[in-house]
Design an enzyme around this catalytic site. Sequence first.
Site, PDB file in Angstrom:
ATOM      1  N   GLU A   1      -7.063  10.031   2.109  1.00  0.00           N
ATOM      2  CA  GLU A   1      -6.034   9.562   0.794  1.00  0.00           C
ATOM      3  C   GLU A   1      -5.701   8.245   1.288  1.00  0.00           C
ATOM      4  O   GLU A   1      -5.089   7.949   2.128  1.00  0.00           O
ATOM      5  CB  GLU A   1      -4.745  10.747   1.196  1.00  0.00           C
ATOM      6  CG  GLU A   1      -3.903  10.426  -0.191  1.00  0.00           C
ATOM      7  CD  GLU A   1      -2.818   9.764  -0.046  1.00  0.00           C
ATOM      8  OE1 GLU A   1      -2.864   8.443  -0.097  1.00  0.00           O
ATOM      9  OE2 GLU A   1      -1.686  10.178   0.601  1.00  0.00           O
TER      10      GLU A   1
ATOM     11  N   CYS B   1       2.500   4.912  -0.695  1.00  0.00           N
ATOM     12  CA  CYS B   1       1.123   5.026  -1.179  1.00  0.00           C
ATOM     13  C   CYS B   1       1.276   5.052  -2.716  1.00  0.00           C
ATOM     14  O   CYS B   1       0.235   4.995  -3.396  1.00  0.00           O
ATOM     15  CB  CYS B   1       0.206   5.977  -0.517  1.00  0.00           C
ATOM     16  SG  CYS B   1       0.660   7.659  -0.713  1.00  0.00           S
TER      17      CYS B   1
END
Lengths: 482, 482
Positions: free
Chosen positions: A222, A259
């Site tokens: 990720e 993120c």
Amino acid sequence: MDKFPQIIADAVSARDEYCKWDQSKIIELLELIATKLDAASEELVSVAAKETHLTNPRLVGEVGRMSGQWRHMAAVLKNKEYLQVSIDLADSTTQPPKPDLRKSNIPIGIVGVFGASNFPFGFGVGGGDTASAIAAGCPVIIKANPGHPETSRKIFEIMMASGKQLNAPKGLFGLLESFEDGITLVQHEDVSAIAFTGSTTGGRKLYDLAQSRPVPIPFYGELGGLNPIFVTEEANKANATVIAQGFLDSVSLGAGQFCTKPGFLILINGSDIKQELSQLISKSAVHEMLNDGIRGLHNSKREEFSGLGYVKVLAKGPAMNSDVEPLTIFEITADDLLKNKDTSLIEMFGPTAVVVDCKTPQQALEVANVFDGTLASGVHGGTGDELIQLGIIDLLSRISGRVIMNAWPTGVAVTWSMQHGGPYPASTGSLFTSVGADSIVRFRRPIVYQNFAHDLLPDYLQDKNLDSYPRRVNGTQHLAAQ
Amino acid sequence: MDKFPQIIADAVSARDEYCKWDQSKIIELLELIATKLDAASEELVSVAAKETHLTNPRLVGEVGRMSGQWRHMAAVLKNKEYLQVSIDLADSTTQPPKPDLRKSNIPIGIVGVFGASNFPFGFGVGGGDTASAIAAGCPVIIKANPGHPETSRKIFEIMMASGKQLNAPKGLFGLLESFEDGITLVQHEDVSAIAFTGSTTGGRKLYDLAQSRPVPIPFYGELGGLNPIFVTEEANKANATVIAQGFLDSVSLGAGQFCTKPGFLILINGSDIKQELSQLISKSAVHEMLNDGIRGLHNSKREEFSGLGYVKVLAKGPAMNSDVEPLTIFEITADDLLKNKDTSLIEMFGPTAVVVDCKTPQQALEVANVFDGTLASGVHGGTGDELIQLGIIDLLSRISGRVIMNAWPTGVAVTWSMQHGGPYPASTGSLFTSVGADSIVRFRRPIVYQNFAHDLLPDYLQDKNLDSYPRRVNGTQHLAAQ
């Protein structure tokens, strides 16, 4: 560290024993870990505060997120859908005759987890990757992030103590701290999958290692995203203050080290919002960044970006003190972005974001077309607004794992329906999510048993137990009996 | 061929149009293709017979398998479970508040398919990979196998004619024939996934290309396996004739050119079965191999294997004529296999297999432990037999996508519960299957819509339509209304 061979050997023994635990015992373990993590909350927060500069309320909330993930995984096991039971009954009347087939899935094997820097709890040693792999029936070896070693050890101890209390095999959890051990982990023949949360650069290097092994393994990275948020021309007029404030709040959350930070805000004749941004930013406080390394990287990227001939500073937040990087909002035109895609579309991990000026909705669509894969994207506006009518949702769907309307991408709910992933470089496996119920899917591999004696099948594939499981029989769904 | 750029450009246009087709229209297309393939059966069989040496009954059956796969995919769409609808309703009372999340999946984009040599219909241009990608809403560009170019073109024409009849975009199907175009396909930035059926060597090369792209893409390679079948000591005594005959039939099917051929038969004090094999093989006729290239490769591997000091020929079938390779069964001891794993455990693609002699059930477990990933494996015996009581099923589960009792691995049913895949080198993606209902999963990517206006959501995520879909709401399963 010469501990590594022992950690692997213990994990191999644990794998063979743990894959036989029944659901109820795994559920007990998941819930015990959650309870123990909550009980240690105060201590965990105080250790992490020293190591990360994150604020107390944020850390308290994040411990709750961490324990919540373990409880959610317990709920996923209780739900039983993750077993994906599918049965075909034998049928000798067809040509060719159909065999009895009973399909479900089994633990994939030993899982390596790389903890993130920015979420010491939520995506750290005891974060979602670890919880979902343990729930899936897999031993986990975690490479702790160097940004918070004491926090990592503390969480590890809690997991180990929980395992011990339930007589789990010793090697169910393993902890690595050195960079070299992390590399060895990805390449080790007894490791069957890797989960990683971190930068695109670091993630890609490890991904390449995992894929070039003699036996390649799934690498669930990720990696992040630019998370572009579009604002319709109509919304700029109708909601400028709310949108500007929401954007500043979302960008400054965690000092921009999410993120899912909305790195780009794309406006169409957006002078109202720009004006609000310039004014509201004076009240946008951010805290210190995680550590000097991350701060240095952010600053050099920000400097590089601000040095581009076509980049202006639209708004700058208050400089609290020399330890804190002020919030910075840059401004570029869509024309310049489209002409300089590679230099413009970069992630600046920290309290910095970019406003893009479009002249028309058509130009905003062109901008949407040049973004690479991203964890999230969104639009502010109403159904009838021109940008939406022209098809911005389709374009955003193509690049995103999550698309958001009139809200912001930060804050990834740990729920049944979350999708946290997306086309590369958002993740290295766009068919998977690292948050939410479906994250367990990554660590179980389908298998079918053909023509089997029932007493040799797992419980959930035997006729006498089928009623208790959600299942597909000859292509028809059935619910579990209540 | 300078057609390539045009084929890609057409596929890109098709992608953007086809992803908007609703389910019912895709179902119509799938069923029309099935009907047209059946209607052309006679012609297809006659063309393929000239190109492949496969027998008429086999080819007739395989056309039925091909059209059956298209119909099965239509049934998968009608079932709707593949959409994996999951809804979380907003809840402002939790901390943090839960947003409205609506998760499902969307077509992954343009899919490249590499057809197999050994199944011109079932795994060829119009085989399961193509059918599942088209069902998933993805345009497909197929690299035809050079072993049967005319057959490939004929199938392609039928798919194109079907598309045209329903006004499908022209680029929904594309056909490539050169090796170089295949390489370009795997590397092209507009291609989002690859499905491949073929050899481990060729598949791994293309896999490496796909993974080392700037933007890596899923590569679903179905590569084969040794498919070891174990026989308990008790079964050797009780069922020698049936087992020996079943093994010979399974090995000789398609002249041994099945990826599910039982390449290794592992016996424990199996003199009864060995004796039966020696006798029954005289009636085991095989037909010509697919082509000279595949025959040459098989013969050189067989020669290499037979040259190993510890290898004996246990039984050899009748030599029909010089065009046909006779069925060959080698014999080695478990001791020799365990000492020479790398030279012993090789795939000989053709009418050749190996019997392994074990002295004890424990030794058979040791043998099971040294096999790499395989599509299938199995055991002949009863629940109480020693080998089974000692845990052979667990060992086979660890290396296999499918485990079989008292039956043979050849014949992969196209059904709801099939799993055709497995740990590497059986496949490059052990979480997926290339046959059966779940093969569609490979070509749809999860996406979640957060806080969306309902009129902008796909039909199947809107409250007013939810009743018609199987779905999870706040973590509870619901069936579709009848």
